[in-house]
Each structure stands twice: as C-alpha cells, then as structure tokens.
Design an enzyme around this catalytic site. Structure first.
Site, PDB file in Angstrom:
ATOM      1  N   GLU A  18       0.415  -1.125   0.667  1.00 35.14           N
ATOM      2  CA  GLU A  18       0.346  -1.802  -0.632  1.00 35.14           C
ATOM      3  C   GLU A  18       1.557  -2.695  -0.892  1.00 35.14           C
ATOM      4  O   GLU A  18       1.417  -3.813  -1.382  1.00 35.14           O
ATOM      5  CB  GLU A  18       0.249  -0.766  -1.752  1.00 35.14           C
ATOM      6  CG  GLU A  18       0.038  -1.412  -3.112  1.00 35.14           C
ATOM      7  CD  GLU A  18       0.432  -0.496  -4.258  1.00 35.14           C
ATOM      8  OE1 GLU A  18       0.335  -0.953  -5.396  1.00 35.14           O
ATOM      9  OE2 GLU A  18       0.846   0.637  -3.998  1.00 35.14           O
ATOM     10  N   ASP A  19       2.751  -2.188  -0.568  1.00 40.93           N
ATOM     11  CA  ASP A  19       3.973  -2.871  -0.999  1.00 40.93           C
ATOM     12  C   ASP A  19       4.568  -3.823   0.030  1.00 40.93           C
ATOM     13  O   ASP A  19       5.532  -4.516  -0.267  1.00 40.93           O
ATOM     14  CB  ASP A  19       5.040  -1.826  -1.377  1.00 40.93           C
ATOM     15  CG  ASP A  19       4.630  -1.029  -2.610  1.00 40.93           C
ATOM     16  OD1 ASP A  19       3.717  -1.484  -3.318  1.00 40.93           O
ATOM     17  OD2 ASP A  19       5.215   0.038  -2.853  1.00 40.93           O
TER      18      ASP A  19
END
Length: 710
Positions: A76-77
């Site tokens: 996600e990051d």
C-alpha cells in the site's frame, strides 16, 4: 530501542536459524521500501512492522507470519507490487501480505459503508489463510499502543472500531492476551478520565489487600501440597474495561467489584484439575450454582477451564479458575496456539480443536456474506454474533450444540442446517411441544418438526438471536417474494394478453427475447417479477410484445376476447396485500391497485382512497374471491353503546362464541351515559361478519354499529 537483532535473539528460542534469516531479510527489504517514511510520532516507519513482528514472536507464530508482518504495509505505502513480493519471498508470504495490507481506499459516501466493505474483504482473506487475521490483530494492537500522536476524534473512531470489531474477533478466536489489551487501550482512548480514575483506584486497592491475597494464596497452595498435587496458584487481575462494565451494567460500586478475590491454579493434566477442585471445595465452601465446567464443554472459541466461586474467611467471595498448562496457553493465545505447538513439531488436541472451530466460524461468516443484502447488513450480523455468552443444548441423538444467550428454537433449527430452519413448523423441548419463540436454556434437548412445503415467517426476525438465522431468514424471504412476484407477474401479463386472444405460452420466443434485450433484462423471470412488483405495467409490456410479433400494434384484430378477473385466495403471500384503510373481506366487491414494490393491494370497490386511480385502467385490476379461502381477515367496527360495568367482558364473550377473535379493542367515553367502542376482529368472510353484527345488535345497550372503511 528494539532492533531486528533483539527480535532474532527472541526467535532463536523456537525457530531454526534458516527461518530467522528469512525474517531478517524481509525486515531489510521493508526498511529499504519504507526509506524516508516516518510515523506521526516522528519515528522511522519501519519501527511499526518490527513491533508487529515482535508481538507475533511472543505468540510463537511461524516465520511466514513474521515475514508478512514485516512487509504488511509495503504494497500500500510503497511502489512494490504483490508479484514482486511473491518473486522475492514466495507466494504464501505474498498472499498473506495481500490479505493483511490496508485495503484499497474506495470513495464511499458513508464511512460506515467503507468500514463494512473492508471487513467483508478481510473475511475473504481470512478464509484463504487464517494467519491473515492474527497478523492483522497484531498490527491493530501496535497501532492502539501508539495512538497518542493522533487527533482526539480520530483516536475515538479507531478505538470504537477496535472495540466493536477487532477485540471481538480476538475473543472469538480465543486470543485473550490481545483481546484484553485491545479492550483496555480502546477504553482509555474513548473515556480517558474514567480509565485513569479506575486505574488509580485499582492500584490503591491492590496495595491495601496485599496481605489478604497472600494469605488466601498460601492457604490454597498449602492444601495442594498436603494432598500431593502439583499445581501453581497465581493471583488473577481484572482489566479496566471489565471493571467499568460490571460497575455500569450491574450497578455495583468499585468496592463491591474489587472485594472479589480472583485466583488461577495451573496444573499438569485434566485429572489433576478435578482433584484440585475437590481440594478447593473442601477448603472453602462453594457458592451454589456458581460452578462451570468448560473442560467438558469448551466455549465456542476453544477456551477450557473449571470455574468455581467460594465463600472465603469472613464470607469474602473468592473466584478460582483451574486449568492445565496447555489450557492456559490456549486461553492466552487461542488459535495462535496451533502454531505454538506446530513450532514444537507436536500436534496438541486442544490447539487442533481451536483451529477447527475457527475454520468453522469463518465458514459461517462466508455463508452469511452470501445471504446478506449489503455490506452494512453483513457487518451488523457479524457484530451481533462475535462474542455472545454461550448456552449448550442437545439434539435428540445427544450431540451438543452451542448457541448464544437468548437463542430460540428457530436459532437452534438454523444452527443444525439452513434447510431445517427454513422448513420448521414446530418443536419439542424435553419431549413437550413448545412455541418457536421459546428462549432456550442449557441442558435442554430439542427435537425440530419440519414439513416439506413450510416457509420462514417474517415474524421470526422479531425474536431470533443468531446472525446465521437472521441472514438465512432474510435470504429465504427475498427468494419467496421473488417467486411470488414472478407468479403474479405471469398472471397479470397473461390477463393483458388475453384481450388479444393470446397468452405468454402461445407467443413465439423471438418477440420476448427482443424485448428483454431492449430493456436490458437477463431473463423472463426478471421481467415477470418487475410486473408483479408493479415497476412495469402489464398492458404496456403486452402491447410491446405484440408490436414486435406483428410489426405493428394489433389494434385492428377484432373484438378482444372476454377475460375474467384475477382470483385471490388470501394465501398468495408477500405480493398481494390487503388494504388497511377499508379492510376487504371475502364476499366484498374488490378491486386491485398496482403499487410499486408491493405488488397488488386489494381494496373494497367503494374505497375512497383509490381516488384518481379509477381513471387509470393500467393500474387497476378486477379481482374476485376464490371459493376455497381458509384465511381469517381483519375488520374494523365502531359500536355506540350505553356505558355499563362488565361491557368489555360481555363483548369479548359474545365474539368468542361467534368463533371470531378480538385483535384490538378501545373505549372512548362520550358522556356519562354513552361510550364508543372501536373493535378490530378477525373473521372468515362477509357472512361471518354479518352473523356477529346481528348478535351484537341483539344486545339491549348497543345503539348503533358501523363497519369502518375510511
């Protein structure tokens, strides 16, 4: 500061060196991927996955779970994809990371819907690999430990979500250590002042009671030693939320709750548990009705222990839990104990049983997900089902079934099988017939009576307690409404086609297929359902079908064939409803009004509420009562009577003698002499009503009777 080397030292106690190296490699990969990113507290971001892995290490989780913990925010990051992780660390780890990762943010209008959607996706990930939820719980625990840097409103939102979802899942999976900490941290975030006051009061009370606790502990330990039983006695501490809930729900003072002394005795085997119970009961008198055997009948989350309450010296209450070391590990780690024993290369029945129960629970969640109408309905079912107090009842064959407190006969039927629940008509409890709404108690034996054509009743939703029963009933009712709407739609369309001397069965397939394509509908049933529910008009559909068949509207085909009205029997179900404004009865001239989403609403022909609809032939239908009606129908009467004592009893007796039922009765005093009685009765038909009215008119004090119909 905790480092990867500190973690590696801890892992050395139960993992081989080759697996520890893989965990370290995952850490260095995450460190590089998160380079430059920082948490709200200002620390490097990689401290979070390291802390999550440390929580899992305390639970002796396997190396793949620890690697997933290190990498759980990478997808996600950072710019790293699932395929890249699979190439680097293998497909199992990549699948775990994909399941645990914060889910793709979708632009929802409502945050509750977003949370519900995310939870649904998490359930699907859990079904593939249950370790997903354990890593997710560790992730949430560290986030709760570091809430301090967030804004107050965000703290409260996260704490509420943690309390409603994650703490309950931890409890359902038996992971008590995580559950208790999540609950206390959530309580402190939601009610900081209350939590602080209780914390200070607990600390003070423990100091004041230290000598009393030590004396009871020494007495218990000495009794075990005298009997030659090996067991360790330890004090048991209540956590903050537990104290607060007892004070609030039981309306007890803090002193009353802290007056209860709690102890836990840990021994080697099950036989010793029961022998220690005898010793404890010999030392202090047991409180009647306060003994629970969770060893013979474990809780739904796999928890096993003996619980007993005792009268100590000077009558002070003592609560004692007795369990084996394996049960203690199970109570603290729950489903995670499966991997604890796996790491030691031994299969333990307690851990294996917990793993099987967790799988069964997740299977039930997936079934609920299929039946739920939307995400919010699903998450509401799950929240209601996550941690009830269980009762235990028996099937006729002696099998034990676990149900939540407050469960009814219907809940039991659906817990056996959905098809049994759907076809339930009656039940015997301990060989005696009982209502389907009966609340069950532990120890009862239930025998469900079914019938092939039976269907769920809408009223069941008012008393069922389990999410499985509720979602299955709703699913069955939706299917039932669909079937009835299709049948009604077919009758309405055939009635419209009869005007042109044809029927749906006589039409060729071509026009119908073309019309379905024009309307973007999947099949004939969808079209018929929309007609039955009133969202499409049968005459319009009929004309369009004939246009497509002949190339033009068949206006010049000669005189339409005479066609009869639609027959109604009162048993059509959910798509024919009887208007409450005029209460039509068999024998009354009736007319049908097509209402969007409801189907046909039956009115008396003279009902004023039809108003302008009388000028719209497409929405009104001629109806006729069937000859074989076996239903009762409500009817409203107004009686003007002379006031007298015993009036209600006299009217009730007369109505009962006439084989009718009073559904509602109300009396309004008009003056000292006269009163108005409003009666709602259940009668078979118009003739039955006339007979009742004749009897009422024979009463000397009844001056006038009016049948109400707006």
């Amino acid at each position: 500061m905790f480092t990867i080397d500190d973690l590696a030292d801890r892992l050395g106690g139960y993992l081989p060196q080759s697996e520890i190296q893989q965990v370290k490699r995952a850490f260095y990969y995450a460190e590089q991927a998160h380079d430059g990113q920082r948490r709200r507290s200002g620390e490097p971001y990689v401290t979070h996955p390291l802390a999550v892995a440390n929580i899992l290490a305390n639970m002796h989780m396997d190396h793949q779970s620890l690697m997933a913990a290190m990498l759980h925010d990478v997808i996600e990051d950072t710019g790293v994809g699932k395929e890249a992780l699979a190439e680097q660390f293998g497909k199992p780890v990549a699948e775990l990371v994909d399941g645990v990762s914060k889910l793709t943010q979708i632009a929802f209008e409502d945050k509750a819907v977003a949370q519900a959607e995310n939870f649904q996706k998490m359930v699907l990930a859990m079904s593939r690999d249950i370790r997903v939820i354990i890593v997710k719980l560790a992730d949430r625990l560290h986030n709760m430990r570091t809430l301090g840097a967030l804004r107050p409103e965000k703290k409260r939102r996260i704490a509420r979500e943690t309390l409603e979802i994650y703490a309950r899942i931890a409890n359902r999976l038996g992971i008590n250590t995580i559950r208790v900490e999540l609950e206390d941290l959530s309580f402190q975030a939601l009610h900081p002042m209350r939590a602080e006051r209780i914390k200070r009061a607990v600390s003070s009370a423990r100091g004041n009671r230290r000598s009393a606790i030590r004396q009871i502990q020494n007495n218990l330990q000495k009794s075990l030693d005298d009997e030659g039983l090996s067991g360790t006695v330890v004090g048991r501490q209540k956590h903050l939320l537990s104290i607060y809930k007892k004070m609030r729900d039981q309306r007890k003072s803090f002193a009353e709750i802290m007056d209860v002394f709690g102890f836990r005795i840990i021994c080697e085997d099950v036989d010793s548990c029961y022998r220690i119970l005898g010793v404890v009961h010999n030392l202090y008198k047991p409180v009647p009705g306060r003994f629970k055997d969770y060893i013979a009948i474990p809780k739904a989350n796999g928890y096993q222990s003996l619980h007993t309450s005792l009268f100590g010296a000077n009558g002070m209450p003592i609560e004692v839990q007795i369990r084996t070391r394996e049960m203690e590990a199970m109570a603290n780690n729950g489903i995670a104990a499966h991997w604890l024993y796996k790491a030691g290369q031994t299969q333990h029945p307690i851990a294996e049983g917990s793993h099987a129960r967790a799988r069964s629970w997740i299977k039930g969640l997936l079934e609920m997900q299929r039946h739920a109408g939307d995400s919010l309905e699903f998450i509401e079912h799950v929240k209601n089902d996550l941690f009830p107090d269980d009762i235990y009842v028996f099937t006729p064959k002696g099998d034990i079934m676990e149900l939540p407190q407050g469960a009814t006969v219907i809940d039991f039927a659906y817990s056996v099988h959905t098809d049994i629940g759907n076809s339930t008509i009656a039940c015997r409890i301990d060989r005696h017939l009982a209502p389907l709404s009966t609340r069950l108690e532990s120890g009862q034996t239930l025998d469900i009576i079914t019938a092939p054509g039976a269907r769920p009743n809408l009223a069941w939703l008012n008393f069922v307690a389990t999410a499985k029963a509720r979602s299955a009933i709703r699913h069955a009712l939706k299917h039932q409404q669909h079937t009835e709407a299709v049948q009604l739609g077919r009758r309405l369309l055939n009635k419209a086609l009869a005007e042109f001397e044809t029927s749906l069965e006589e039409l060729p397939d071509g026009p119908l297929a073309t019309l379905l394509g024009e309307l973007g509908l999947k099949n004939e049933d969808v079209l018929l359902e929309s007609i039955g529910l009133g969202t499409r008009v049968a005459h319009v559909v009929a004309r369009r079908l004939l246009d497509l068949q002949h190339g033009e509207r068949p206006a010049g085909k000669g005189e339409p064939r005479a066609h009869g009205p639609i027959l109604i029997s009162g048993a059509e179900g959910m798509v024919i409803k009887f208007a409450r404004c005029c209460h039509p009865l068999p024998g009354d001239p009736v007319i049908g009004h097509l209402s969007v989403g409801k189907g046909i609403v039956v009115h008396r022909s003279e009902c004023r509420n039809l108003g302008e609809l009388r000028n719209d032939p497409d929405k009104l239908f001629a109806l006729e009562w069937s000859d074989d009606i076996a239903e009762d129908f409500p009817v409203a009467l107004r009686l003007e009577v002379q006031s007298r004592r015993g009036l209600v009893a006299e009217l009730a007796g007369l109505v009962t003698d006439a084989e009718a039922n009073i559904e509602r009765i109300g009396i309004e005093e008009r003056d000292a002499r006269l009163a108005t009685v409003n009666l709602t009765l259940s009668v078979r038909d118009r003739v039955h009503l006339a007979r009742i009215i004749k009897r009422l008119r024979n009463l000397s004090h009844v001056e006038r009777i009016t049948r109400l119909g707006n």
